[in-house]
Design a protein around this motif. Structure first.
Motif, mmCIF file in Angstrom:
data_model
loop_
_atom_site.group_PDB
_atom_site.id
_atom_site.type_symbol
_atom_site.label_atom_id
_atom_site.label_comp_id
_atom_site.label_asym_id
_atom_site.label_seq_id
_atom_site.Cartn_x
_atom_site.Cartn_y
_atom_site.Cartn_z
ATOM 1 N N LYS A 161 46.189 39.131 37.550
ATOM 2 C CA LYS A 161 44.853 38.977 36.970
ATOM 3 C C LYS A 161 43.883 38.632 38.077
ATOM 4 O O LYS A 161 44.138 37.716 38.860
ATOM 5 N N VAL A 162 42.774 39.379 38.154
ATOM 6 C CA VAL A 162 41.791 39.114 39.196
ATOM 7 C C VAL A 162 40.398 39.410 38.657
ATOM 8 O O VAL A 162 40.219 40.295 37.820
ATOM 9 N N GLY A 163 39.413 38.646 39.128
ATOM 10 C CA GLY A 163 38.028 38.927 38.766
ATOM 11 C C GLY A 163 37.494 38.055 37.650
ATOM 12 O O GLY A 163 38.140 37.115 37.189
ATOM 13 N N ALA B 43 41.656 47.195 41.395
ATOM 14 C CA ALA B 43 41.384 45.901 40.770
ATOM 15 C C ALA B 43 40.354 45.107 41.567
ATOM 16 O O ALA B 43 39.435 44.501 40.989
ATOM 17 N N GLN B 44 40.477 45.113 42.885
ATOM 18 C CA GLN B 44 39.527 44.385 43.724
ATOM 19 C C GLN B 44 38.125 44.972 43.619
ATOM 20 O O GLN B 44 37.125 44.243 43.628
ATOM 21 N N ALA C 254 36.739 43.886 40.247
ATOM 22 C CA ALA C 254 36.759 42.443 40.006
ATOM 23 C C ALA C 254 35.391 41.758 39.970
ATOM 24 O O ALA C 254 35.221 40.777 39.237
ATOM 25 N N THR D 153 37.382 41.233 34.569
ATOM 26 C CA THR D 153 38.682 40.604 34.785
ATOM 27 C C THR D 153 39.730 41.695 34.639
ATOM 28 O O THR D 153 39.890 42.255 33.554
ATOM 29 N N VAL D 154 40.413 42.002 35.720
ATOM 30 C CA VAL D 154 41.311 43.149 35.744
ATOM 31 C C VAL D 154 42.766 42.690 35.641
ATOM 32 O O VAL D 154 43.220 41.831 36.404
#
Length: 260
Positions: A14-16, A38-39, A42, A46-47
């Motif tokens: 989970k990122v962002g 994902a980055q 983000a 929320t990825v």
């Protein structure tokens, strides 16, 4: 880590910050393959990137069924708060399509990149012949041969396959070889475009293909066009200059615009 309905542990990153986006990867891909995407997403979202069952850090409860994979995706969506935008690539797009048709409002918007159905002349026969060969190799635990057969079927040149076999990624591909049978199952008995399933999707949907795929995989354009017409609330977009292995930087603007 989330838990699917059959008790299978599904690993995710989970990122962002912002609304939830779940990324569904294609064949021979662990969640790490979507790190760059994902980055890039983000800052706005929320990825959630997850390992499909049998891959990476996720478990694998037998027997397999497409419904179990839908439940895996649902478990990640539930971990994200109960609803999410969903993006799927290749066979991951096919899984995302199946999930969206059955999960209703849990999939708020759906983005698909080159779901690999094909209705080209002779495609159904070639598909059945390939699956028969592949299943025999897997049953004999000839994993390297099974992965090689898959790569040849999808059009990878011999020199590219040789490069894979000498790369650090090859052991991971061998470990994930049994999951190729799952990707095959998602595409169905004849690999035709699932128009009835697509017609049940309620979410606004973005159906994408790559401009460069028109030369290397011409069926992708026809498939995307047919899906675009079959899904009730769909729009079509071609990511120019891109093939099946779409560049995350080229893809991100389309996803940002659609999921906004």
């Amino acid at each position: 880590m989330s838990t699917s309905k059959d008790g299978t542990s599904i690993a995710y990153d989970k990122v962002g910050a912002g609304p939830a986006v779940v990324v569904v990867n294609g064949a021979l891909s662990a969640r790490s393959s979507s790190t760059e995407l994902a980055q890039l997403l983000a800052p706005r979202f929320t990825v959630y990137s997850y390992d499909r069952r049998g891959r990476g850090d996720s478990a694998d409860t037998k027997p397999y069924s497409v419904q179990r994979e839908i439940e895996d995706l649902e478990a990640v969506i539930d971990a994200a708060g109960g609803s999410a935008f969903v993006y799927g690539k290749s066979s991951g797009a096919s899984l995302a399509l199946e999930a969206a048709s059955s999960l209703g409002v849990k999939v708020k918007k759906l983005a698909l990149y080159e779901a690999p159905y094909s209705e080209a002349e002779g495609a159904a026969r070639e598909w059945r012949e390939f699956r028969s060969r592949f299943d025999a190799l897997l049953a004999a635990d000839r994993r390297a041969d099974a992965v090689t057969a898959f790569m040849k079927f999808v059009g990878a040149p011999d020199e590219a396959i040789a490069g894979m076999k000498s790369s650090p990624a090859w052991p991971g591909m061998i470990a994930m070889a049994p999951t190729l049978a799952y990707d095959n199952a998602i595409l169905g008995e004849d690999r035709s475009v699932p128009v009835r399933t697509a017609a049940k999707i309620k979410a606004n949907t973005l159906v994408m293909d790559g401009g460069a795929s028109l030369k290397t995989m011409p069926f992708m354009r026809a498939t995307a066009d047919k899906l675009g017409k079959a899904v009730p609330n769909a729009q079509r977009r071609t990511i120019e200059g891109q093939g099946h292995d779409v560049n995350s930087k080229a893809l991100t603007p389309a996803l940002l615009e659609f999921f906004n």
